[in-house]
Write a protein that holds these residues in place. Structure first.
Motif, PDB file in Angstrom:
ATOM      1  N   ARG A   1       0.803  -1.220   0.000  1.00 47.78           N
ATOM      2  CA  ARG A   1       0.000   0.000   0.000  1.00 47.78           C
ATOM      3  C   ARG A   1       0.838   1.274   0.000  1.00 47.78           C
ATOM      4  O   ARG A   1       0.312   2.359  -0.238  1.00 47.78           O
ATOM      5  N   SER A   2       2.137   1.166   0.269  1.00 47.25           N
ATOM      6  CA  SER A   2       2.936   2.381   0.351  1.00 47.25           C
ATOM      7  C   SER A   2       4.381   2.088  -0.032  1.00 47.25           C
ATOM      8  O   SER A   2       4.786   0.931  -0.187  1.00 47.25           O
ATOM      9  N   GLY A   3       5.151   3.156  -0.165  1.00 45.63           N
ATOM     10  CA  GLY A   3       6.560   3.021  -0.498  1.00 45.63           C
ATOM     11  C   GLY A   3       7.225   4.388  -0.478  1.00 45.63           C
ATOM     12  O   GLY A   3       6.554   5.426  -0.487  1.00 45.63           O
ATOM     13  N   PRO A   4       8.555   4.422  -0.449  1.00 44.01           N
ATOM     14  CA  PRO A   4       9.257   5.706  -0.433  1.00 44.01           C
ATOM     15  C   PRO A   4       9.198   6.384  -1.796  1.00 44.01           C
ATOM     16  O   PRO A   4       8.876   5.752  -2.810  1.00 44.01           O
ATOM     17  N   LEU A   5       9.509   7.660  -1.823  1.00 48.36           N
ATOM     18  CA  LEU A   5       9.649   8.370  -3.094  1.00 48.36           C
ATOM     19  C   LEU A   5      10.992   7.995  -3.721  1.00 48.36           C
ATOM     20  O   LEU A   5      11.974   7.754  -3.021  1.00 48.36           O
ATOM     21  N   SER A   6      11.031   7.944  -5.042  1.00 51.63           N
ATOM     22  CA  SER A   6      12.305   7.801  -5.725  1.00 51.63           C
ATOM     23  C   SER A   6      13.052   9.131  -5.624  1.00 51.63           C
ATOM     24  O   SER A   6      12.490  10.159  -5.239  1.00 51.63           O
ATOM     25  N   PHE A   7      14.337   9.122  -5.999  1.00 48.47           N
ATOM     26  CA  PHE A   7      15.100  10.365  -5.967  1.00 48.47           C
ATOM     27  C   PHE A   7      14.495  11.398  -6.908  1.00 48.47           C
ATOM     28  O   PHE A   7      14.421  12.589  -6.582  1.00 48.47           O
ATOM     29  N   ALA A   8      14.078  10.949  -8.092  1.00 40.87           N
ATOM     30  CA  ALA A   8      13.486  11.882  -9.055  1.00 40.87           C
ATOM     31  C   ALA A   8      12.204  12.480  -8.504  1.00 40.87           C
ATOM     32  O   ALA A   8      11.961  13.693  -8.611  1.00 40.87           O
ATOM     33  N   GLN A   9      11.356  11.652  -7.911  1.00 43.19           N
ATOM     34  CA  GLN A   9      10.113  12.152  -7.333  1.00 43.19           C
ATOM     35  C   GLN A   9      10.379  13.123  -6.194  1.00 43.19           C
ATOM     36  O   GLN A   9       9.694  14.142  -6.072  1.00 43.19           O
ATOM     37  N   GLN A  10      11.365  12.817  -5.368  1.00 42.50           N
ATOM     38  CA  GLN A  10      11.651  13.680  -4.225  1.00 42.50           C
ATOM     39  C   GLN A  10      12.018  15.083  -4.678  1.00 42.50           C
ATOM     40  O   GLN A  10      11.559  16.077  -4.110  1.00 42.50           O
ATOM     41  N   ARG A  11      12.843  15.174  -5.733  1.00 42.05           N
ATOM     42  CA  ARG A  11      13.242  16.494  -6.229  1.00 42.05           C
ATOM     43  C   ARG A  11      12.041  17.255  -6.757  1.00 42.05           C
ATOM     44  O   ARG A  11      11.832  18.429  -6.424  1.00 42.05           O
TER      45      ARG A  11
ATOM     46  N   ARG B   1      -3.100  -1.502 -14.426  1.00 40.39           N
ATOM     47  CA  ARG B   1      -1.802  -2.160 -14.616  1.00 40.39           C
ATOM     48  C   ARG B   1      -0.680  -1.446 -13.874  1.00 40.39           C
ATOM     49  O   ARG B   1       0.216  -2.082 -13.323  1.00 40.39           O
ATOM     50  N   HIS B   2      -0.720  -0.116 -13.875  1.00 39.75           N
ATOM     51  CA  HIS B   2       0.400   0.667 -13.352  1.00 39.75           C
ATOM     52  C   HIS B   2       0.012   1.325 -12.023  1.00 39.75           C
ATOM     53  O   HIS B   2      -0.746   2.296 -11.992  1.00 39.75           O
ATOM     54  N   GLU B   3       0.554   0.814 -10.929  1.00 43.66           N
ATOM     55  CA  GLU B   3       0.237   1.354  -9.608  1.00 43.66           C
ATOM     56  C   GLU B   3       0.529   2.845  -9.509  1.00 43.66           C
ATOM     57  O   GLU B   3      -0.182   3.571  -8.798  1.00 43.66           O
ATOM     58  N   ILE B   4       1.562   3.308 -10.201  1.00 46.16           N
ATOM     59  CA  ILE B   4       1.960   4.709 -10.077  1.00 46.16           C
ATOM     60  C   ILE B   4       0.826   5.643 -10.481  1.00 46.16           C
ATOM     61  O   ILE B   4       0.738   6.778 -10.004  1.00 46.16           O
ATOM     62  N   LEU B   5      -0.083   5.165 -11.344  1.00 51.69           N
ATOM     63  CA  LEU B   5      -1.211   5.982 -11.779  1.00 51.69           C
ATOM     64  C   LEU B   5      -2.363   5.933 -10.775  1.00 51.69           C
ATOM     65  O   LEU B   5      -3.390   6.578 -10.980  1.00 51.69           O
ATOM     66  N   ARG B   6      -2.173   5.171  -9.713  1.00 51.04           N
ATOM     67  CA  ARG B   6      -3.147   5.136  -8.605  1.00 51.04           C
ATOM     68  C   ARG B   6      -2.486   5.592  -7.305  1.00 51.04           C
ATOM     69  O   ARG B   6      -2.878   5.178  -6.218  1.00 51.04           O
ATOM     70  N   THR B   7      -1.486   6.441  -7.446  1.00 48.41           N
ATOM     71  CA  THR B   7      -0.646   6.798  -6.305  1.00 48.41           C
ATOM     72  C   THR B   7      -0.809   8.253  -5.896  1.00 48.41           C
ATOM     73  O   THR B   7      -0.837   9.141  -6.748  1.00 48.41           O
ATOM     74  N   ALA B   8      -0.908   8.469  -4.609  1.00 47.50           N
ATOM     75  CA  ALA B   8      -0.872   9.814  -4.032  1.00 47.50           C
ATOM     76  C   ALA B   8       0.438   9.952  -3.255  1.00 47.50           C
ATOM     77  O   ALA B   8       1.035   8.959  -2.840  1.00 47.50           O
ATOM     78  N   ILE B   9       0.889  11.176  -3.086  1.00 48.39           N
ATOM     79  CA  ILE B   9       2.071  11.436  -2.274  1.00 48.39           C
ATOM     80  C   ILE B   9       1.629  12.217  -1.043  1.00 48.39           C
ATOM     81  O   ILE B   9       1.138  13.341  -1.150  1.00 48.39           O
ATOM     82  N   GLN B  10       1.790  11.590   0.095  1.00 52.39           N
ATOM     83  CA  GLN B  10       1.329  12.180   1.348  1.00 52.39           C
ATOM     84  C   GLN B  10       2.454  12.165   2.370  1.00 52.39           C
ATOM     85  O   GLN B  10       3.318  11.284   2.346  1.00 52.39           O
TER      86      GLN B  10
ATOM     87  N   VAL C   1       7.258  -5.979 -11.667  1.00 52.98           N
ATOM     88  CA  VAL C   1       7.375  -5.116 -10.483  1.00 52.98           C
ATOM     89  C   VAL C   1       6.607  -3.834 -10.765  1.00 52.98           C
ATOM     90  O   VAL C   1       6.160  -3.591 -11.900  1.00 52.98           O
ATOM     91  N   GLN C   2       6.467  -3.005  -9.745  1.00 50.05           N
ATOM     92  CA  GLN C   2       5.792  -1.728  -9.892  1.00 50.05           C
ATOM     93  C   GLN C   2       6.767  -0.600  -9.548  1.00 50.05           C
ATOM     94  O   GLN C   2       7.869  -0.831  -9.040  1.00 50.05           O
ATOM     95  N   TYR C   3       6.362   0.634  -9.827  1.00 49.12           N
ATOM     96  CA  TYR C   3       7.269   1.768  -9.633  1.00 49.12           C
ATOM     97  C   TYR C   3       7.699   1.907  -8.178  1.00 49.12           C
ATOM     98  O   TYR C   3       8.869   2.215  -7.893  1.00 49.12           O
ATOM     99  N   ALA C   4       6.797   1.682  -7.244  1.00 52.54           N
ATOM    100  CA  ALA C   4       7.164   1.800  -5.828  1.00 52.54           C
ATOM    101  C   ALA C   4       8.204   0.754  -5.440  1.00 52.54           C
ATOM    102  O   ALA C   4       9.026   0.986  -4.548  1.00 52.54           O
ATOM    103  N   ASP C   5       8.189  -0.415  -6.111  1.00 52.02           N
ATOM    104  CA  ASP C   5       9.240  -1.410  -5.882  1.00 52.02           C
ATOM    105  C   ASP C   5      10.596  -0.855  -6.316  1.00 52.02           C
ATOM    106  O   ASP C   5      11.609  -1.023  -5.626  1.00 52.02           O
TER     107      ASP C   5
END
Length: 514
Positions: free
Chosen positions: A51-61, A102-111, A221-225
């Motif tokens: 259900r959750s995961g860290p931000l990637s470096f690109a996302q964090q910036r 198919r793509h979890e990243i398109l169902r993702t919020a950043i909180q 795998v998914q983007y959060a992985d």
């Protein structure tokens, strides 16, 4: 490596996702003993928390930039498509739903949870899809209304904390003429992802239109992985060695490109973007390619060298750093994922000593090959290591970027439809100046995107004239010294240039361009 050891490693690699941390470290040690970089061969494991995961470096910036400069919408990335033929609207919506599934990243919020930003993945989420029928409007107003609809959709803001960072609008211009625009937030996409999304749309629409299930394989795998895997490798010795290369390469390099601007830098970075488009003649493209074969350098290297000569002449600085986006998808698992994988490598070339263009090409070649060999270090890690003085008026390390598009733009095979891409907005860039070029059918074209709070359009037009003049003279005489290249209407640097406000002959294309 013996056949038994190879078989053992192969079996271990397939099961690595289930290995404990201790056993995974033992496997890493075994690989290193065999001269194998574990960073490149160990598969990305599925994370334990679905259900959750860290931000990637690109996302964090991107998240940090947008958080401190909210409301701009400058990270909205649109893709436009023009369809000729009968479009089934329900099938289009079904196709988008399946892509989001198919793509979890398109169902993702950043909180922000406990002070840390996290990716929060929704189990189900419908994309924001709208259908606008303009087919009955008079032709005299149809274009204006369609452009307004598309502009409103591309400029409408996303709220990353709420998820649903994909929005799509299908505009009917006639029974067999449709325009579709898909907008994603940069936090969930990049150029490779946009191309992948269009490809998947074509395949899924084709299947669903025929009443068949999806033929696309499930994603390993998914983007959060990937983001979690990237964080786990942050302190690995392989990356330490690459980071040492970068700190050595950039030691003493100017942290700011001193481009003369038409207006002073505002107290904080702004993201007002404009762009100037251009296309160069076939003769110039042919000459550039011929020079590349002679000097054993790529098209990218020649264009980068000319761009750095231009910046050298405008700034007078001896070392010029240009950022260049790389796809950052060297791992096989990432090539089929939608997400923000892009990384920025810093290409710092020494132009001191007034080298010939031929000599400069070899310097650029060495810099470029070295950068690509050490691209696993993410830009944010590099900034953290170098610790440049933080300046709210400038991006760290680089203020100018260069991109040569190499993402294939495939036309999806959609039942009964013909397709072509159309431009529907300015590329999302955050630097003072970004040169984006493309080579198709041996014709070079591109756009120079710039911060309109800093530069006037006439200044950008003049820079494009000078860039073309640099390449024309360098391909005609590669042994010309770079300070002898004649920039029309200028002295050696921009400080002595005349106010030559020549207007670009290239007309902008927006939705209805040819």
């Amino acid at each position: 490596m013996s056949s038994s050891l190879s078989a053992s490693l192969s079996k271990s690699l397939k099961q690595v996702g289930q290995l404990s941390a201790e056993k995974r470290k033992l496997l890493e040690a075994l690989l290193k003993e065999q001269g194998i970089d574990p960073l490149q061969v160990l598969p990305i494991p599925r994370r334990r928390d679905s259900r959750s995961g860290p931000l990637s470096f690109a996302q964090q910036r991107l998240w940090l930039v947008e958080r401190f400069t909210p409301g701009g919408g400058f990270y909205n990335i649109p893709s436009g498509m023009r369809f000729e033929g009968r479009v089934n609207v329900l099938t289009v919506e079904q196709t988008l739903n399946e892509i989001v599934r198919r793509h979890e990243i398109l169902r993702t919020a950043i909180q922000v949870i406990d002070g840390q930003p996290l990716q929060i993945i929704e189990t189900e989420l419908r994309p924001d899809f709208s259908y606008v029928d303009l087919s009955t409007l008079d032709e005299s107003v149809k274009k204006t209304v369609a452009e307004r609809v598309i502009r409103e959709q591309t400029q409408k803001l996303f709220d990353p904390s709420r998820g649903s960072m994909l929005r799509a609008t299908l505009v009917a211009l006639g029974p067999s003429d449709h325009l579709m625009v898909i907008i994603l937030h940069h936090l969930v996409t990049d150029a490779w992802s946009n191309s992948l999304l269009i490809s998947e749309m074509g395949q899924l629409y084709q299947s669903f239109r025929q009443g068949l299930p999806s033929a696309l394989p499930e994603l390993p795998v998914q983007y959060a992985d990937y983001a979690e895997w990237q964080r786990q490798w942050e302190q690995h010795e392989t990356l330490d060695a690459q980071l040492h290369y970068w700190t050595t390469q950039l030691a003493g390099a100017p942290r700011r490109l001193e481009l003369p601007t038409d207006h002073p830098h505002p107290p904080f970075r702004t993201f007002r973007r404009e762009h100037r488009a251009f296309t160069w003649p076939l003769e110039l493209s042919t000459a550039i390619n011929a020079l590349g074969r002679t000097e054993n350098v790529t098209l990218f290297m020649i264009l980068l060298a000319a761009y750095q000569v231009l910046l050298h002449r405008y700034t007078g600085q001896g070392r010029i750093s240009v950022g260049s986006p790389v796809a950052n998808r060297r791992r096989s698992e990432t090539r089929s994922l939608i997400g923000c994988f892009i990384n920025i490598v810093v290409l710092c070339t020494d132009l001191q000593g007034n080298p010939t263009f031929r000599e400069l090409l070899q310097r650029v070649r060495e810099v470029t090959l070295g950068a690509y060999a050490h691209q696993d270090v993410h830009f944010e890690q590099l900034v953290k290591a170098l610790q440049p003085e933080r300046d709210p008026t400038h991006t760290p390390l680089v203020q100018a970027t260069f991109t040569l598009q190499n993402v294939p733009l495939e036309s999806p095979q959609m039942s009964g439809l013909t397709f072509r891409p159309v431009d529907v907005g300015i590329p999302a860039v955050e630097h003072d100046m970004s040169l984006i070029m493309d080579s198709r059918e041996n014709i070079l074209s591109g756009v120079l995107v710039y911060n309109s709070d800093l530069f006037e359009a006439g200044t950008i037009d003049r820079m494009l004239i000078h860039l073309r003049a640099t390449l024309e003279q360098a391909t005609s005489d590669p042994d010309i010294a770079i300070l002898r290249i004649d920039l029309p209407g200028s002295s050696a640097t921009a400080g002595g240039e005349q106010n030559n406000r020549q207007t670009s002959d290239e007309a902008e294309e927006f939705v209805f361009g040819t």
